[in-house]
Scaffold this motif. Structure first.
Motif, PDB file in Angstrom:
ATOM      1  N   VAL A  39       0.882  -1.245   0.000  1.00  0.00           N
ATOM      2  CA  VAL A  39       0.120  -0.115  -0.038  1.00  0.00           C
ATOM      3  C   VAL A  39       0.814   1.408   0.013  1.00  0.00           C
ATOM      4  CG1 VAL A  39      -0.230   0.089   2.414  1.00  0.00           C
ATOM      5  CG2 VAL A  39      -2.145   1.145   0.908  1.00  0.00           C
ATOM      6  N   LYS A  40       2.023   1.351   0.570  1.00  0.00           N
ATOM      7  CA  LYS A  40       2.649   2.380   0.525  1.00  0.00           C
ATOM      8  C   LYS A  40       3.142   2.873  -0.701  1.00  0.00           C
ATOM      9  CE  LYS A  40       7.180   0.117   1.555  1.00  0.00           C
ATOM     10  NZ  LYS A  40       6.730  -1.400   1.765  1.00  0.00           N
ATOM     11  N   ASN A  41       3.215   2.074  -1.592  1.00  0.00           N
ATOM     12  CA  ASN A  41       3.552   2.542  -3.110  1.00  0.00           C
ATOM     13  C   ASN A  41       2.529   2.596  -4.104  1.00  0.00           C
ATOM     14  OD1 ASN A  41       6.336   2.194  -2.522  1.00  0.00           O
ATOM     15  ND2 ASN A  41       6.085  -0.477  -2.620  1.00  0.00           N
ATOM     16  N   TRP A  42       1.380   2.427  -3.623  1.00  0.00           N
ATOM     17  CA  TRP A  42      -0.071   2.800  -4.424  1.00  0.00           C
ATOM     18  C   TRP A  42      -0.412   4.117  -4.152  1.00  0.00           C
ATOM     19  CZ3 TRP A  42      -3.025  -2.106  -2.450  1.00  0.00           C
ATOM     20  CH2 TRP A  42      -2.445  -3.360  -3.011  1.00  0.00           C
ATOM     21  N   GLN A  43      -0.979   4.598  -5.292  1.00  0.00           N
ATOM     22  CA  GLN A  43      -1.710   6.169  -5.436  1.00  0.00           C
ATOM     23  C   GLN A  43      -3.028   6.045  -4.470  1.00  0.00           C
ATOM     24  OE1 GLN A  43      -2.356   7.083  -9.384  1.00  0.00           O
ATOM     25  NE2 GLN A  43      -3.509   9.143  -8.495  1.00  0.00           N
ATOM     26  N   ARG A  44      -3.175   6.918  -3.681  1.00  0.00           N
ATOM     27  CA  ARG A  44      -4.244   7.052  -2.845  1.00  0.00           C
ATOM     28  C   ARG A  44      -5.446   7.600  -3.612  1.00  0.00           C
ATOM     29  NH1 ARG A  44      -2.011   4.777   1.160  1.00  0.00           N
ATOM     30  NH2 ARG A  44      -0.334   5.405   2.430  1.00  0.00           N
TER      31      ARG A  44
ATOM     32  N   GLY B 152      -8.573  -5.988   2.177  1.00  0.00           N
ATOM     33  CA  GLY B 152      -7.491  -4.740   2.062  1.00  0.00           C
ATOM     34  C   GLY B 152      -8.500  -3.718   1.351  1.00  0.00           C
ATOM     35  N   GLN B 153      -8.448  -2.383   1.660  1.00  0.00           N
ATOM     36  CA  GLN B 153      -8.994  -1.429   1.218  1.00  0.00           C
ATOM     37  C   GLN B 153      -8.418  -0.910   0.035  1.00  0.00           C
ATOM     38  OE1 GLN B 153     -10.561   1.629   4.238  1.00  0.00           O
ATOM     39  NE2 GLN B 153     -11.937   0.151   5.281  1.00  0.00           N
ATOM     40  N   TYR B 154      -8.360  -1.389  -1.077  1.00  0.00           N
ATOM     41  CA  TYR B 154      -7.989  -0.900  -2.203  1.00  0.00           C
ATOM     42  C   TYR B 154      -8.787  -1.297  -3.283  1.00  0.00           C
ATOM     43  CZ  TYR B 154      -6.167  -5.775  -3.088  1.00  0.00           C
ATOM     44  OH  TYR B 154      -6.176  -6.979  -3.433  1.00  0.00           O
ATOM     45  N   PHE B 155      -8.765  -0.599  -4.664  1.00  0.00           N
ATOM     46  CA  PHE B 155      -9.454  -1.218  -5.706  1.00  0.00           C
ATOM     47  C   PHE B 155      -8.590  -1.218  -6.945  1.00  0.00           C
ATOM     48  CE2 PHE B 155      -9.838   3.341  -5.551  1.00  0.00           C
ATOM     49  CZ  PHE B 155      -9.869   4.137  -7.117  1.00  0.00           C
ATOM     50  N   ARG B 156      -9.191  -1.418  -8.135  1.00  0.00           N
ATOM     51  CA  ARG B 156      -8.493  -1.671  -9.392  1.00  0.00           C
ATOM     52  C   ARG B 156      -9.741  -1.442 -10.361  1.00  0.00           C
ATOM     53  NH1 ARG B 156      -4.894  -7.075 -10.326  1.00  0.00           N
ATOM     54  NH2 ARG B 156      -3.923  -5.414 -11.450  1.00  0.00           N
ATOM     55  N   ILE B 157      -9.183  -0.967 -11.672  1.00  0.00           N
ATOM     56  CA  ILE B 157     -10.264  -0.460 -12.572  1.00  0.00           C
ATOM     57  C   ILE B 157      -9.979  -1.520 -13.676  1.00  0.00           C
ATOM     58  CG2 ILE B 157     -11.130   1.328 -14.116  1.00  0.00           C
ATOM     59  CD1 ILE B 157      -9.542   3.011 -12.010  1.00  0.00           C
ATOM     60  N   GLN B 158     -10.991  -2.288 -14.316  1.00  0.00           N
ATOM     61  CA  GLN B 158     -10.901  -3.191 -15.528  1.00  0.00           C
ATOM     62  C   GLN B 158     -11.706  -2.660 -16.571  1.00  0.00           C
ATOM     63  OE1 GLN B 158     -12.211  -7.284 -15.123  1.00  0.00           O
ATOM     64  NE2 GLN B 158     -10.150  -7.993 -15.797  1.00  0.00           N
ATOM     65  N   ARG B 159     -10.982  -2.468 -17.723  1.00  0.00           N
ATOM     66  CA  ARG B 159     -11.785  -2.436 -18.876  1.00  0.00           C
ATOM     67  C   ARG B 159     -12.392  -3.586 -19.397  1.00  0.00           C
ATOM     68  NH1 ARG B 159      -8.811  -0.114 -23.972  1.00  0.00           N
ATOM     69  NH2 ARG B 159      -8.560  -2.275 -24.293  1.00  0.00           N
ATOM     70  N   GLN B 160     -13.786  -3.835 -19.668  1.00  0.00           N
ATOM     71  CA  GLN B 160     -14.250  -4.859 -20.258  1.00  0.00           C
ATOM     72  C   GLN B 160     -13.736  -5.182 -21.682  1.00  0.00           C
ATOM     73  OE1 GLN B 160     -15.992  -6.845 -17.811  1.00  0.00           O
ATOM     74  NE2 GLN B 160     -14.959  -5.101 -16.758  1.00  0.00           N
TER      75      GLN B 160
ATOM     76  N   ALA C  58      -5.178   2.592  -3.398  1.00  0.00           N
ATOM     77  CA  ALA C  58      -5.558   2.627  -1.948  1.00  0.00           C
ATOM     78  C   ALA C  58      -6.962   3.603  -1.698  1.00  0.00           C
ATOM     79  CB  ALA C  58      -4.411   3.028  -0.909  1.00  0.00           C
ATOM     80  N   MET C  59      -7.820   3.092  -1.197  1.00  0.00           N
ATOM     81  CA  MET C  59      -8.978   3.732  -1.009  1.00  0.00           C
ATOM     82  C   MET C  59      -8.946   4.860   0.244  1.00  0.00           C
ATOM     83  SD  MET C  59     -12.247   1.542  -1.236  1.00  0.00           S
ATOM     84  CE  MET C  59     -11.985  -0.127  -1.632  1.00  0.00           C
ATOM     85  N   THR C  60      -9.406   5.983  -0.065  1.00  0.00           N
ATOM     86  CA  THR C  60      -9.168   7.102   0.968  1.00  0.00           C
ATOM     87  C   THR C  60     -10.672   7.699   1.155  1.00  0.00           C
ATOM     88  OG1 THR C  60      -8.894   8.801  -0.418  1.00  0.00           O
ATOM     89  CG2 THR C  60      -6.950   7.847   0.336  1.00  0.00           C
TER      90      THR C  60
END
Length: 153
Positions: free
Chosen positions: A41-46, A93-101, A145-147
């Motif tokens: 998480v420390k490396n992920w964009q919030r 964990g409180q994170y998300f990803r975006i997937q283009r279908q 990371a979700m804020t």
């Protein structure tokens, strides 16, 4: 009601069910996501999930507050009918990803589903990186990371 609140409520409900069921496979998946979240998480964009979806709405990707919400007991997914993108939120964990279908372009060529960056474009990974380094960079660019805003869940 925003996506973050829907996610938080659904996450609590699912975690309680999974713990009560004591299914080792489900617990292992949740624990994997939990450990990976804390490891990387420390490396992920919030990113604020609700603000990001609000941007989507301006691009007509999500058209209303009535999202389709599904889960596979490890991820909670948000999408709209005819939606080009799906937002997948981890329960562990409180994170998300975006997937283009997956889609077929104007030339009739089928393109598979793929994870994209916050700009909704596939991330550019330099060709000189070795397999593991390329995978780590790709994951760094496609996990968020979700804020949340102060005073909200």
């Amino acid at each position: 009601m925003g996506a973050k609140i829907i996610y938080t409520d659904k996450r609590k409900e699912l975690l309680n069910e999974i713990i009560l069921n004591n299914d080792p496979n489900e617990l292992k998946g949740i624990l994997t996501d939990y450990n990976n979240f804390h490891k990387y998480v420390k490396n992920w964009q919030r990113v604020n999930l609700d603000e990001f979806i609000k941007k989507f709405s301006e691009k007509k990707a999500i058209t209303s507050d009535t999202y389709n919400v599904t889960d596979n007991r490890r991820k909670i997914k948000f999408f709209d009918d005819g939606f080009e993108y799906e937002i997948s939120c981890a329960i562990g964990g409180q994170y998300f990803r975006i997937q283009r279908q997956a889609f077929i372009d104007s030339n009739g060529v089928k393109h598979g589903a793929e994870y994209v960056g916050i700009d909704l474009k596939p991330p550019k990974v330099p060709g000189g990186l070795r397999k593991q380094a390329a995978k780590e960079l790709f994951n760094h660019l496609t996990h968020f990371a979700m804020t949340h805003k102060k005073g909200t869940v």
